[in-house]
Design an enzyme around this catalytic site. Structure first.
Site, PDB file in Angstrom:
ATOM      1  N   HIS A 142       0.823  -1.199   0.000  1.00 17.12           N
ATOM      2  CA  HIS A 142       0.000   0.000   0.000  1.00 17.12           C
ATOM      3  C   HIS A 142       0.865   1.260   0.000  1.00 17.12           C
ATOM      4  O   HIS A 142       0.598   2.208  -0.747  1.00 17.12           O
ATOM      5  CB  HIS A 142      -0.881  -0.058   1.240  1.00 17.12           C
ATOM      6  CG  HIS A 142      -1.868   1.042   1.334  1.00 17.12           C
ATOM      7  ND1 HIS A 142      -2.960   1.117   0.517  1.00 17.12           N
ATOM      8  CD2 HIS A 142      -1.924   2.111   2.153  1.00 17.12           C
ATOM      9  CE1 HIS A 142      -3.652   2.200   0.835  1.00 17.12           C
ATOM     10  NE2 HIS A 142      -3.031   2.818   1.811  1.00 17.12           N
ATOM     11  N   GLU A 165      -2.188  -5.003  -4.700  1.00 18.14           N
ATOM     12  CA  GLU A 165      -2.825  -4.566  -3.464  1.00 18.14           C
ATOM     13  C   GLU A 165      -4.279  -5.033  -3.392  1.00 18.14           C
ATOM     14  O   GLU A 165      -4.754  -5.433  -2.331  1.00 18.14           O
ATOM     15  CB  GLU A 165      -2.753  -3.034  -3.406  1.00 18.14           C
ATOM     16  CG  GLU A 165      -3.252  -2.445  -2.117  1.00 18.14           C
ATOM     17  CD  GLU A 165      -3.633  -0.989  -2.287  1.00 18.14           C
ATOM     18  OE1 GLU A 165      -3.889  -0.558  -3.433  1.00 18.14           O
ATOM     19  OE2 GLU A 165      -3.682  -0.288  -1.276  1.00 18.14           O
ATOM     20  N   ASN A 207      24.629 -25.819  -4.449  1.00 19.54           N
ATOM     21  CA  ASN A 207      25.268 -27.114  -4.466  1.00 19.54           C
ATOM     22  C   ASN A 207      24.782 -27.991  -3.315  1.00 19.54           C
ATOM     23  O   ASN A 207      24.489 -29.176  -3.493  1.00 19.54           O
ATOM     24  CB  ASN A 207      26.766 -26.891  -4.353  1.00 19.54           C
ATOM     25  CG  ASN A 207      27.516 -27.837  -5.209  1.00 19.54           C
ATOM     26  OD1 ASN A 207      27.349 -27.835  -6.423  1.00 19.54           O
ATOM     27  ND2 ASN A 207      28.301 -28.677  -4.586  1.00 19.54           N
TER      28      ASN A 207
END
Lengths: 120, 684
Positions: free
Chosen positions: B48, B70, B406
């Site tokens: 907002h 929103e 990894n």
């Protein structure tokens, strides 16, 4: 000098509002949420309150309700800064005692014009 | 009055990025089964604020995008809509997209809005809103009239909201000629009057041909819902006929305006199109500024204060110096040295940032990857407040990402395999940072399968990295994964690829003056440990002299220094001499050969050998003399000249001469004949 309390959790909005108001010769007190706003309002007797609606800790509507309970702020104009142009937030704000609203986004000039409207 | 909005942009960007971080971490911790309302609220608030700010400051691409985001968030917040993981994914992608948009705007670069458009469509599909359906109603043309009759019945409560009829009338009076008639018929008996109530109603006449209905509505905007307001035009009969034509003209004008707006909206897009789109993905703007703790700045100011005092003291001594003041002078110089040292440390502190800046992006990465890999993985982060130099931090990000990927991909097993192995279904990868001596240590630990000893050995033999019957310790075997072109993954996955890169990871870390090692136990897990210097700007160095040149060795890489007993040296035909140091044979590299300079002596027994270590490889460097150990300020060779193999930088010594700082890893590579000493062409 006319003193205005500006409450908004966004630092950039606060800066913009404060800068605009100060340039127009008003004195400005800042707060970043409703709780802070309430305590600032009690420390400074402000002639007008501008408040965002959506804020952490205490929102603008709850703060307005609290302010109206204070003798000093019974008739003080309180304007909500709101992006929710929907009727529900406006009504909620009005029920809590807000005087009116300014719909975000607004330009500095619009802000000043609206303020002149309530401060005469 | 005109106010330059751009002065607020920086603050807006900063708070927006912070807001996005809040959204991201909030979304990450969101449990879709059991939604935490406060969490949703803070996510909503962040979105907002970004929307409000971007609209105010004119960043419409961001504002429009945040609007749909929103709206959906609001529905979740007000519980008219549940939330599922797909939606969380969509929100997270939007966070990335907004970051990209904002970075682009901040850097004033053309912004690629394709991704935003794509995501917007997905949101709209959720919201089931036809895009662009909102048409703006332009002002209705005012009928030509003489003025307006207004009936205003405010209701008893109007004063309680701070709205004052008198102020409204003042505003109306500014529009035209106003007549006010007050109706007091509703005034109750005196005893029944409440002071805070309003009992009056008014009949207003506002004369003025130019006054529009909108202007009047605006005056009553805030009270229109609570009050009874009737507005009627006072019509001039003769003019009313003309009104219809006028209205038509205005409508046409409105259409023209709308068309002009449409063109204006398209124009910026067209202007952007020819420019290269912003590189998608990991583009991260490197801000030139950092936030510094006030405390650190106070310490600095304090130190400067002391420095000024010392300076004035020295100034006094110098003004009328006699030799009996030598003691005082020395004292002053000692103070100065101490001040400068503390000041130096404090200044370095300013560049230090908590490593959380780097760690913060990992929870998101682990979440996305574990979904992609169909694994269950928890990330545990410890020591995120550990501070590290900003430059080191920027450069360690990529190697860390690689190691973490990894661990997720090759380390942690699939849930079913874990259960079979008697482990909990959910794997744990932990990141830990802490200080140790003058270094920062970052550990990445997983409770996965561990490094497969036999596979690595077989692979290394197959690739010819080691001979067929060389016996190696576990540690040495594990270290093989850092060799170039090494991969043990049975299936090449798109997460960590072919295992390309562990050598690059090591190279990058070595370039930062650090090293990386791995400890692993099959079936139990692995720990990768990175050790880094706290800062890149200063180095603890050992000054050595070869002929008339002084070089600097990083102190951390020195194992020991010794004068040579020739009995310990064996000569190997066609290769470098070897020094037998306890149980190891260490190649001897005469630095005078490497750099082509004339030494004091070419006889080993009259020289010194400095044993240095890099990447687990030890070599003995032959020098003429060991000089002082001191901290040196590193000047980049790349910035001032160009990159040179075997040299990591340069510094200026106390006597003003320039000395090269040696890159031990590079020297080792050079000596092995990997590359002759030559100036590498600077990358264009």
């Amino acid at each position: 000098m006319t003193k205005i309390l500006a409450v908004d959790d966004s630092a950039s909005m606060r800066q913009m509002i404060t800068f605009t108001l100060k340039s127009a010769g008003y004195e400005v007190v800042e707060a970043s949420d409703g709780v802070e706003g309430l305590s600032q309002a009690q420390q400074h007797k402000c002639d007008l309150v501008l408040s965002d609606v959506n804020m952490p800790n205490m929102d603008g509507i709850a703060m307005t309700r609290e302010l109206r309970g204070l003798a000093d702020y019974k008739y003080t104009p309180i304007l909500m800064l709101t992006t929710e142009s929907g009727l529900d937030k406006k009504t909620e704000g009005k029920n809590a005692g807000a005087t009116g609203w300014i719909v975000k986004p607004f330009k500095p000039d619009q802000l000043l014009n609206t303020i002149k409207k309530v401060l005469g | 009055m005109s106010i330059e909005l751009s002065q607020f942009f920086q603050v807006f960007f900063e708070e927006s990025f912070e807001g996005l971080d809040v959204m991201e971490s909030g979304l990450m911790s969101l449990d879709t089964e059991n939604v935490d309302n406060e969490m949703i609220n803070s996510i909503f608030r962040a979105a907002h604020s970004i929307k409000g700010g971007s609209a105010t400051f004119g960043f419409s691409s961001v504002a429009e995008f945040t609007h749909v985001l929103e709206t959906l968030l609001d529905e979740v917040r007000s519980e008219t809509r549940g939330i599922n993981t797909d939606m969380v994914d969509l929100f997270l992608q939007s966070v990335d997209c907004l970051r990209e948009l904002l970075h682009g705007l901040q850097a004033e670069e053309p912004v690629d809005t394709a991704r935003a458009k794509d995501l917007r469509e997905k949101f709209e599909a959720y919201l089931d809103v036809a895009p662009g359906a909102e048409a703006e109603s332009n002002g209705v043309a005012a009928p030509a009239g003489l003025g307006w009759n207004i009936t205003f019945n405010p209701g008893e409560d109007i004063l309680r909201t701070g709205n004052e009829p008198l102020r409204m009338f003042t505003q109306l009076a500014e529009l035209g000629e106003l007549t006010v008639e007050t109706n007091i018929s509703q005034l109750p008996a005196f005893s029944a009057i409440t002071l805070e109530n309003c009992y009056f109603t008014w009949q207003l006449t506002l004369m003025g041909k130019k006054v529009t209905r909108e202007q009047i509505d605006e005056v009553f905007e805030w009270v229109v819902d609570e009050c009874e307001i009737i507005v009627e035009p006072i019509v001039d009969e003769a003019a009313s006929a003309a009104a219809a034509t006028a209205a038509a003209t205005v409508a046409a004008a409105n259409a023209a305006v709308a068309a002009a707006q449409a063109t204006a909206a398209v124009a910026p897009v067209a202007a952007v199109a020819p420019a290269a789109p912003v590189a998608a993905g990991q583009k991260k703007a490197e801000p030139g500024s950092i936030r510094v703790d006030i405390e650190k700045i106070d310490t600095l100011i304090n130190m400067v204060g002391e420095l000024v005092i010392t300076q004035s003291m020295l100034g006094q001594i110098g003004a009328d110096f006699t030799f009996d003041k030598v003691g005082k002078l020395q004292e002053g110089l000692q103070d100065l040295e101490r001040n400068v040292q503390v000041l130096h440390e404090s200044v370095m502190q300013v560049r230090m940032l908590p490593i959380s800046f780097t760690f913060n992006r990992f929870p998101r990465m682990v979440r996305d990857l574990s979904r992609q890999l169909n694994k269950k993985i928890d990330l545990v982060v410890k020591g995120e407040q550990t501070e590290l130099d900003k430059t080191v931090m920027e450069k360690i990000g990529d190697p860390l990402v690689h190691l973490l990927r990894n661990s997720l991909d090759h380390g942690i097993e699939k849930p079913e395999d874990r259960v079979k192995a008697g482990k909990p279904e959910t794997g744990v990868v932990s990141l830990n940072a802490f200080h140790q001596g003058g270094n920062i240590i970052i550990e990445i630990t997983d409770d996965g399968a561990g490094l497969p000893r036999e596979k690595i050995l077989a692979k290394a033999r197959k690739n010819g990295i080691i001979g067929p019957d060389v016996g190696l310790t576990d540690e040495q075997i594990h270290d093989l994964i850092f060799q170039p072109g090494f991969s043990t993954a049975d299936v090449v996955s798109d997460v960590s690829g072919r295992g390309v890169g562990m050598d690059v990871v090591r190279r990058n870390i070595t370039e930062l003056g650090g090293h990386v090692s791995v400890k692993s136990e099959e079936g139990v897990g692995s720990t990768f440990s990175i050790s880094l210097p706290l800062t890149l700007a200063i180095l603890d160095g050992q000054l050595v002299r070869v002929g008339d040149q002084v070089y600097i060795f990083p102190l951390v890489s020195i194992v020991e220094s010794l004068s040579v007993d020739m009995k310990q040296v064996s000569t190997v035909a066609g290769a470098s001499d070897l020094l037998r140091l306890r149980e190891e044979y260490i190649p001897i590299i005469p630095l005078y050969d490497t750099f082509g300079i004339e030494p004091d002596s070419r006889r080993l027994e009259s020289s010194l050998i400095v044993v240095v270590e890099s990447d687990g490889v030890k070599v003995g460097l032959v020098v003429d003399e060991l000089q002082a150990q001191q901290q040196v300020v590193i000047k980049s060779l790349e910035t001032n000249y160009q990159s040179v193999e075997g040299v990591s930088g340069a510094t200026i010594l106390g006597d003003g001469t320039v000395s090269l700082i040696l890159d031990i890893g590079g020297i080792v590579r050079l000596a092995r004949g990997v590359a002759p000493l030559q100036v590498k062409a600077k990358a264009a």
